[in-house]
Scaffold this motif. Structure first.
Motif, short mmCIF file in Angstrom:
data_model
loop_
_atom_site.label_atom_id
_atom_site.label_comp_id
_atom_site.label_asym_id
_atom_site.label_seq_id
_atom_site.Cartn_x
_atom_site.Cartn_y
_atom_site.Cartn_z
N VAL A 1 25.32 -2.73 74.46
CA VAL A 1 25.13 -1.83 75.60
C VAL A 1 23.68 -1.87 76.07
O VAL A 1 22.75 -1.87 75.26
N LEU A 2 23.51 -1.87 77.39
CA LEU A 2 22.20 -1.73 78.00
C LEU A 2 22.20 -0.44 78.83
O LEU A 2 23.05 -0.26 79.70
N VAL A 3 21.25 0.44 78.54
CA VAL A 3 21.10 1.68 79.30
C VAL A 3 19.91 1.55 80.24
O VAL A 3 18.81 1.21 79.81
N ILE A 4 20.16 1.81 81.53
CA ILE A 4 19.10 1.77 82.54
C ILE A 4 18.78 3.20 82.96
O ILE A 4 19.68 3.97 83.29
N GLU A 5 17.52 3.55 82.94
CA GLU A 5 17.12 4.92 83.29
C GLU A 5 15.84 4.90 84.12
O GLU A 5 14.88 4.22 83.76
N ALA A 6 15.84 5.66 85.23
CA ALA A 6 14.70 5.67 86.13
C ALA A 6 13.54 6.50 85.61
O ALA A 6 12.39 6.25 85.95
N ASP A 7 13.84 7.51 84.81
CA ASP A 7 12.80 8.42 84.33
C ASP A 7 12.37 8.04 82.92
O ASP A 7 13.14 8.18 81.97
N GLU A 8 11.15 7.61 82.79
CA GLU A 8 10.69 7.14 81.49
C GLU A 8 10.62 8.25 80.45
O GLU A 8 10.58 7.99 79.25
N HIS A 9 10.64 9.50 80.91
CA HIS A 9 10.59 10.63 79.98
C HIS A 9 11.98 11.19 79.66
O HIS A 9 12.10 12.12 78.87
N PHE A 10 13.02 10.66 80.30
CA PHE A 10 14.41 11.07 80.04
C PHE A 10 14.64 12.55 80.30
O PHE A 10 15.53 13.15 79.71
#
Length: 464
Positions: A29-38
């Motif tokens: 699985v690859l998770v893509i997230e725009a906010d580096e702080h989650f």
């Protein structure tokens, strides 16, 4: 992942649950997230972490008689029969297995909330974590995802598009980095967990005009990405006028005061010092009602007992610590402290006390009163807010995105605000927890379907 991940998850809110479930089932699985702080980018981190679970083991241990059938009946009642019945049934049935999986496999410290019951739920069925705040849920899921050998995280980045092959099946995720460059990552499945469109002012004004002027109290990355990407692939959409509002956000503190203040016996007045409705109908629809009052604001009136009962919520503790609550020893003092008209406010305190004692019926039809408020009194100013949208891409029982004819777009899934939910139309159909349930429940189901490598076509129920 030399040949690309088996599943790309766009969005690290409830999407993290899908990633963990897929990894547990053996997928890369690859998770893509725009906010580096989650944190800022998703609504899970801003929630009160309420997970409905109809028929869970915690309910059984507490002697609570519940079932998916009862949950579906509550959804039907709250939405006036306008919710997607197929999806409501699917999520009601997965709700208890979901919360038990979150506790057992993901090791979230969940327990049944029994100290009060939210409007619309016939029985206590919401489960939460200590502090009742979604930030601890996201922190926990992030740690688990980072530690899992089958999960990679790509942060900060956002899903720009999904590429399909000649057969219409997903073949790649198109990722955009902060510098504007793009990369195409081969994959056979993509889960859109990017939330809804609450942060896009134009879309809100188009679909939700009644709440467009309210404060937006949601994730800054909820910009309608799933609608844009799914729409480009021919996906069906529905319930785009649905949303979760809230009538208890403190403008002075920027915090959620919380509706437990009302459930435990508080009430809301407008700037004229008068109540204007039955507050216990639900916090979502009350947002638009406050928005329609003079100056689009109100005051929650409570007392020391309610204050202490609400201290289980981190949001409420944050509100108190900000100093926005005002206190007074009597009605006249409270009027002076708030600037509200003294006579109407004193009258409402006397009327509600009489109603709570059972001496007279409430003029607004409210029947849920734990006890009369007693001095010293407190009050906090609140404004209406939009938390998140509840319409989006139509999905089937596997969380697979479907076309208008009901056939799935092979390999494309949606969860949470990216998908059309189970709140019907408008704000009144929202049941507490029915934001996190589609976010986590559909992600969980999508992971299972991706692991099986199939999607099941189902008849399409048009949502618009």
């Amino acid at each position: 992942m030399s040949d690309g991940p088996d599943l790309v998850v766009a969005g690290a809110g409830g999407g993290l649950a899908g990633a963990l479930r897929a990894a547990e089932l053996g997928l890369d699985v690859l998770v893509i997230e725009a906010d580096e702080h989650f944190r800022r980018g998703n609504n899970t981190s801003m929630s009160t972490a309420m997970f409905p679970g109809a028929g869970s083991r915690w309910q059984r241990d507490a002697g609570v008689d519940d079932s998916p059938d009862r949950f579906v009946a509550d959804i039907d009642a709250k939405t006036g029969g306008t919710a997607d019945a197929r999806l409501a049934r699917t999520l009601a049935e997965v709700s208890a297995p979901l919360v038990e999986w979150l506790a057992d496999s993901v090791e979230l410290p969940l327990s049944l909330v029994t100290d009060f019951n939210y409007p619309g739920h016939a029985v206590p069925r919401c489960h939460s974590v200590p502090g009742r705040h979604g930030s601890s849920v996201i922190d926990h899921l992030t740690r688990r995802a980072r530690a899992h050998p089958n999960i990679d995280l790509l942060v900060p980045a956002r899903l720009a598009d999904v590429a399909t092959g000649p057969d219409g099946a997903v073949r790649a995720a198109v990722v955009q980095y902060p510098d504007g460059t793009r990369e195409e990552i081969p994959t056979r499945a993509v889960l859109l967990a990017t939330n809804g469109y609450g942060a896009d002012r134009d879309l809100v004004e188009r679909h939700l005009p009644e709440i467009a002027g309210a404060v937006y109290h949601g994730g800054e990355h909820s910009r309608g990405d799933a609608l844009r990407i799914g729409g480009g692939l021919g996906a069906a959409t529905g319930f785009l006028d649905a949303y979760q509002g809230h009538g208890a956000v403190s403008p002075g503190a920027g915090t959620l005061v919380g509706w437990a203040t009302v459930i435990h016996g508080g009430f809301i007045v407008d700037t004229g010092g008068r109540r204007f409705g039955n507050e216990t109908r639900g916090y979502s629809e009350y947002a638009a009602e406050i928005a329609a009052r003079p100056d689009a604001t109100g005051w929650i009136v409570l007392d020391k007992t309610v204050h202490d009962q609400c201290s289980a919520f981190q949001d409420f503790r944050d509100t108190v610590e900000s100093g926005v609550l005002v206190w007074a020893g009597d009605a006249a003092g409270l009027a002076e402290a708030t600037g509200l008209p003294a006579e109407p406010l004193a009258d409402e305190l006397a009327r509600t006390a009489a109603v709570a004692r059972g001496e007279t019926p409430d003029a607004h039809g409210r029947t849920n009163w734990e006890r009369p408020l007693e001095p010293p009194y407190a009050a906090v100013r609140v404004v209406p807010a939009l938390f998140h949208t509840q319409g989006g891409l139509i999905v089937n029982e596997d969380a697979a995105v479907v076309r208008p004819d009901g056939t799935p777009i092979t390999g494309l899934y949606a969860s949470g605000g990216a998908a059309a939910g189970i709140s019907g139309h408008g704000a009144a159909g929202y049941l507490p927890g029915n934001g996190l349930l589609p976010a986590f429940g559909l992600a969980y189901l999508a992971a299972g379907a991706a692991a099986r490598g199939r999607t099941a076509p189902t008849p399409h129920n048009e949502g618009e």
